[in-house]
Design a protein around this motif. Structure first.
Motif, PDB file in Angstrom:
ATOM      1  N   VAL A 381      46.258  38.194  35.988  1.00 34.75           N
ATOM      2  CA  VAL A 381      45.323  38.976  35.171  1.00 34.75           C
ATOM      3  C   VAL A 381      44.541  39.915  36.080  1.00 34.75           C
ATOM      4  CG1 VAL A 381      43.426  38.901  33.527  1.00 34.75           C
ATOM      5  CG2 VAL A 381      45.125  37.054  33.550  1.00 34.75           C
ATOM      6  N   LEU A 382      44.692  41.210  35.842  1.00 40.53           N
ATOM      7  CA  LEU A 382      43.981  42.215  36.639  1.00 40.53           C
ATOM      8  C   LEU A 382      42.872  42.850  35.814  1.00 40.53           C
ATOM      9  CD1 LEU A 382      46.908  44.036  38.490  1.00 40.53           C
ATOM     10  CD2 LEU A 382      45.549  42.065  39.241  1.00 40.53           C
ATOM     11  N   GLU A 383      41.671  42.760  36.321  1.00 43.73           N
ATOM     12  CA  GLU A 383      40.513  43.341  35.644  1.00 43.73           C
ATOM     13  C   GLU A 383      40.323  44.804  36.019  1.00 43.73           C
ATOM     14  OE1 GLU A 383      38.982  41.761  33.403  1.00 43.73           O
ATOM     15  OE2 GLU A 383      39.477  39.654  33.766  1.00 43.73           O
ATOM     16  N   GLU A 384      40.936  45.221  37.128  1.00 47.75           N
ATOM     17  CA  GLU A 384      40.856  46.602  37.590  1.00 47.75           C
ATOM     18  C   GLU A 384      42.257  47.059  38.000  1.00 47.75           C
ATOM     19  OE1 GLU A 384      38.138  46.880  40.805  1.00 47.75           O
ATOM     20  OE2 GLU A 384      36.432  46.067  39.690  1.00 47.75           O
ATOM     21  N   GLU A 448      49.344  41.152  33.908  1.00 48.32           N
ATOM     22  CA  GLU A 448      48.651  41.389  32.642  1.00 48.32           C
ATOM     23  C   GLU A 448      47.488  42.335  32.935  1.00 48.32           C
ATOM     24  OE1 GLU A 448      45.786  38.797  29.786  1.00 48.32           O
ATOM     25  OE2 GLU A 448      47.795  37.969  30.109  1.00 48.32           O
ATOM     26  N   LYS A 449      47.563  43.547  32.389  1.00 44.99           N
ATOM     27  CA  LYS A 449      46.583  44.584  32.705  1.00 44.99           C
ATOM     28  C   LYS A 449      45.388  44.498  31.763  1.00 44.99           C
ATOM     29  CE  LYS A 449      50.277  47.615  34.373  1.00 44.99           C
ATOM     30  NZ  LYS A 449      50.996  48.893  34.181  1.00 44.99           N
ATOM     31  N   ALA A 450      44.476  43.573  32.064  1.00 45.18           N
ATOM     32  CA  ALA A 450      43.288  43.378  31.220  1.00 45.18           C
ATOM     33  C   ALA A 450      42.410  44.621  31.211  1.00 45.18           C
ATOM     34  CB  ALA A 450      42.494  42.173  31.708  1.00 45.18           C
ATOM     35  N   TYR A 451      42.450  45.404  32.298  1.00 44.18           N
ATOM     36  CA  TYR A 451      41.613  46.593  32.384  1.00 44.18           C
ATOM     37  C   TYR A 451      41.991  47.643  31.339  1.00 44.18           C
ATOM     38  CZ  TYR A 451      45.567  48.248  35.226  1.00 44.18           C
ATOM     39  OH  TYR A 451      46.813  48.562  35.692  1.00 44.18           O
ATOM     40  N   GLU A 452      43.220  47.633  30.884  1.00 41.57           N
ATOM     41  CA  GLU A 452      43.629  48.603  29.849  1.00 41.57           C
ATOM     42  C   GLU A 452      43.024  48.264  28.487  1.00 41.57           C
ATOM     43  OE1 GLU A 452      47.874  48.857  29.849  1.00 41.57           O
ATOM     44  OE2 GLU A 452      47.934  50.144  31.636  1.00 41.57           O
ATOM     45  N   LYS A 453      42.770  46.981  28.273  1.00 45.62           N
ATOM     46  CA  LYS A 453      42.190  46.548  26.995  1.00 45.62           C
ATOM     47  C   LYS A 453      40.716  46.898  26.896  1.00 45.62           C
ATOM     48  CE  LYS A 453      45.424  42.669  26.902  1.00 45.62           C
ATOM     49  NZ  LYS A 453      45.554  41.188  26.957  1.00 45.62           N
ATOM     50  N   LYS A 454      40.088  47.186  28.040  1.00 45.27           N
ATOM     51  CA  LYS A 454      38.660  47.505  28.054  1.00 45.27           C
ATOM     52  C   LYS A 454      38.393  48.952  27.687  1.00 45.27           C
ATOM     53  CE  LYS A 454      37.616  44.134  31.711  1.00 45.27           C
ATOM     54  NZ  LYS A 454      37.100  43.973  33.108  1.00 45.27           N
ATOM     55  N   ARG A 455      39.444  49.782  27.754  1.00 45.49           N
ATOM     56  CA  ARG A 455      39.246  51.222  27.548  1.00 45.49           C
ATOM     57  C   ARG A 455      38.986  51.528  26.082  1.00 45.49           C
ATOM     58  NH1 ARG A 455      44.373  53.199  31.254  1.00 45.49           N
ATOM     59  NH2 ARG A 455      43.513  52.561  33.251  1.00 45.49           N
TER      60      ARG A 455
END
Length: 455
Positions: A381-384, A448-455
């Motif tokens: 899981v990547l937050e950035e 898992e690109k968690a940072y994309e879900k924050k946009r």
């Protein structure tokens, strides 16, 4: 190539016996000179790159001259070319191939990690030399005329799909192109119906079939008669724990293929993949960050750079596909020819945690060692956006069937400690139930690109 005798060590005894020798390097230099002249005289894109680098065909007198003077062509440059061509892939292809567009007869295009297609155009001659390389690999692992190969790589536009299904026919075996798109039930039934004895697919799909076979066929994969697993496209086949599970479950030998033109041997301890194509593909090593040449010697690590010496449509001209490898030039204990290489990771997937470089393939190797207490499925899981990771490295891991919830904290500590010992990185584990993560019929995505879900 002379007459092929069933008991001979290699398909092409004349050429494969001199792989990784000064003799084959003289052959490479002769073919390279013709290729450089052909591209300089007939293809503006490649001529402009050479002129900009201050090199002309007559300047290249040795393989070392070539590596020092012709620039590396990487994914970023290919992306820029695609943008400069207005996303018109036919223009991109016309720029980068070594022949007129009218000569092409087959096209594959893999999307890779960027979502933009990477084209693999081929002429009839390309199909010829590529088929010969696949046939060499098949011969080394014991595939012979009369064998039946269920081809379960993704067929739709993947290089390992329709093209590989066509290339594989050169071995004389009967190819059943079921494809990953056919789904697990169809793949298993075709193996059973047609008494196939070779399965070609990703390691993760081969693992998935182990759990699905009893449900679909009412019997384990070990009773299907598979004698050889031809796996590639992702890490797994080179990981000891994964190899043991696959070979034990199928009662078959596992062959690892990928990142070029290599195939693993049957030595009890994984020795990497033997490169079988010195006469058609020149391989060099460069530093992953500077692209400076790395001496090609036993144990060296770097980014492989390929030049297809007979490439027409399928043309790599000092091109890197992004895999970081370690090469071995000393003779293999198995006795087979060809330098060997092991995949360390991919530049696209490289992560840095407190300055420590970590690749998903290495994480996969650690987690696979805990099967069956884990299923082997996990996500990073990547937050950035990568490569920098703010610690701790977050992992979502599926625990195995029958593992009690009370045992999970202890299991997490074991994984964290082993990862710290092997990779110098301490992760934070989040547990998921078996079957939670989506299974891929093609290449498994570990990020898992968690940072994309924050946009």
């Amino acid at each position: 190539m002379g007459t092929i005798v069933s008991g001979q060590a290699y398909r092409n005894m004349e050429m494969e016996s001199i792989l990784n020798t000064p003799e084959v390097r003289r052959i490479q230099l002769g073919k390279l000179g013709k290729l450089v002249s052909r591209l300089y005289e007939g293809k503006p894109f490649w001529r402009e790159r050479m002129v900009k680098a201050g090199v002309r065909p007559g300047d290249i007198r040795t393989l070392e001259d070539f590596g020092k003077s012709v620039p590396v062509f990487d994914k970023a440059q290919r992306r820029k070319l695609t943008e400069d061509c207005g996303m018109d892939m036919s223009r991109v292809v016309d720029c980068t191939i070594g022949v007129p567009m009218e000569d092409l007869v087959l096209m594959a295009a893999t999307s890779g990690t960027t979502g933009e297609p990477t084209p693999y155009p081929m002429t009839r001659h390309d199909i010829e030399w590529l088929s010969e390389n696949i046939a060499r690999m098949h011969w080394r692992i014991g595939v012979r005329p009369g064998d039946r190969i269920v081809h379960a790589f993704g067929l739709s536009m993947w290089l390992a799909g329709v093209p590989y299904a066509q290339f594989s026919q050169r071995s004389g075996a009967c190819v059943l192109p079921v494809g990953a798109e056919g789904g697990t039930e169809r793949i298993l039934k075709f193996i059973s119906f047609f008494k196939a004895n070779v399965l070609a697919c990703t390691p993760s799909l081969a693992e998935h079939l182990i759990t699905k076979a009893p449900e679909v066929l009412g019997r384990p994969v070990g009773e299907l008669g598979i004698k050889r697993l031809f796996c590639g496209g992702e890490p797994g086949a080179g990981i000891p724990e994964v190899r043991r599970r696959l070979e034990t479950s199928y009662g078959a030998r596992l062959s690892d293929h990928g990142a070029g033109f290599g195939i693993s041997c049957d030595h009890p301890e994984y020795q990497g993949m033997h490169h079988v194509a010195d006469d058609t593909v020149l391989c060099e090593l460069v530093d992953p960050e500077t692209y400076a040449p790395v001496r090609f010697e036993d144990g060296a690590k770097g980014l492989p750079v390929f030049t297809t010496l007979e490439g027409e449509g399928f043309l790599w001209f000092r091109e890197t596909i992004g895999d970081v490898c370690q090469v071995f030039t000393e003779p293999c204990p198995c006795g087979a020819t060809g330098f060997r290489y092991k995949i360390v990771g991919r530049t696209d997937d490289m992560l840095k945690v407190k300055g420590i470089i970590v690749y998903p393939a290495a994480i996969d190797g650690v987690i696979a060692g805990f099967i069956p207490r884990v299923t082997g499925e996990f996500r990073i899981v990547l937050e950035e956006p990568p490569p920098r990771v703010v610690p701790p490295l977050k992992l979502r891991i599926e625990y195995g069937e029958g593992v009690a919830e009370a045992d999970l904290p202890g299991l997490a500590r074991e994984i964290e400690e082993r990862m710290k010992a092997r990779l110098k990185v301490t992760p934070r584990v989040q547990w998921l139930g078996p079957g939670t993560l989506e299974r891929s019929m093609n290449k498994t995505r570990f990020i898992e690109k968690a940072y994309e879900k924050k946009r």
